[in-house]
Design a protein around this motif. Structure first.
Motif, mmCIF file in Angstrom:
data_model
loop_
_atom_site.group_PDB
_atom_site.id
_atom_site.type_symbol
_atom_site.label_atom_id
_atom_site.label_comp_id
_atom_site.label_asym_id
_atom_site.label_seq_id
_atom_site.Cartn_x
_atom_site.Cartn_y
_atom_site.Cartn_z
ATOM 1 N N GLU A 155 0.864 -1.172 0.000
ATOM 2 C CA GLU A 155 0.000 0.000 0.000
ATOM 3 C C GLU A 155 0.892 1.211 0.000
ATOM 4 N N ASP A 156 0.480 2.259 -0.686
ATOM 5 C CA ASP A 156 1.249 3.494 -0.692
ATOM 6 C C ASP A 156 1.225 4.120 0.699
ATOM 7 N N ALA A 157 2.362 4.630 1.114
ATOM 8 C CA ALA A 157 2.459 5.294 2.409
ATOM 9 C C ALA A 157 1.782 6.660 2.334
ATOM 10 N N ALA A 158 1.139 7.045 3.411
ATOM 11 C CA ALA A 158 0.504 8.368 3.454
ATOM 12 C C ALA A 158 1.599 9.413 3.502
#
Length: 76
Positions: A72-75
């Motif tokens: 998942e892409d990091a915030a």
């Protein structure tokens, strides 16, 4: 411990051989290429020029150990 711990004379002998080998490899490369020695830095092996390639390598390593990997892409 395999070699008797860090106080063992065998461990000390092995460490001396490892360091001597590293120095000899450096000397050989300097003499073979004619280029001066250039220190790569303490983070040479952790610093990777291509983050995508490093990500793929780490995923493959985790999957080889039996893990399922989801990214998942990091915030930001």
């Amino acid at each position: 411990m395999k070699w008797g711990g860090y106080r063992s004379s065998v461990a000390k002998s092995k460490a001396i051989i490892v360091v001597a080998h590293a120095i000899l490899v450096i000397i050989w490369h300097v003499l073979a290429t004619g280029k001066p020695y250039d220190e790569l830095g303490s983070d040479y092996f952790t610093r990777r020029p291509d983050p995508e390639r490093e990500t793929r390598r780490l995923i493959a390593k985790l999957e080889a150990l039996g893990h399922r990997v989801t990214l998942e892409d990091a915030a930001a």
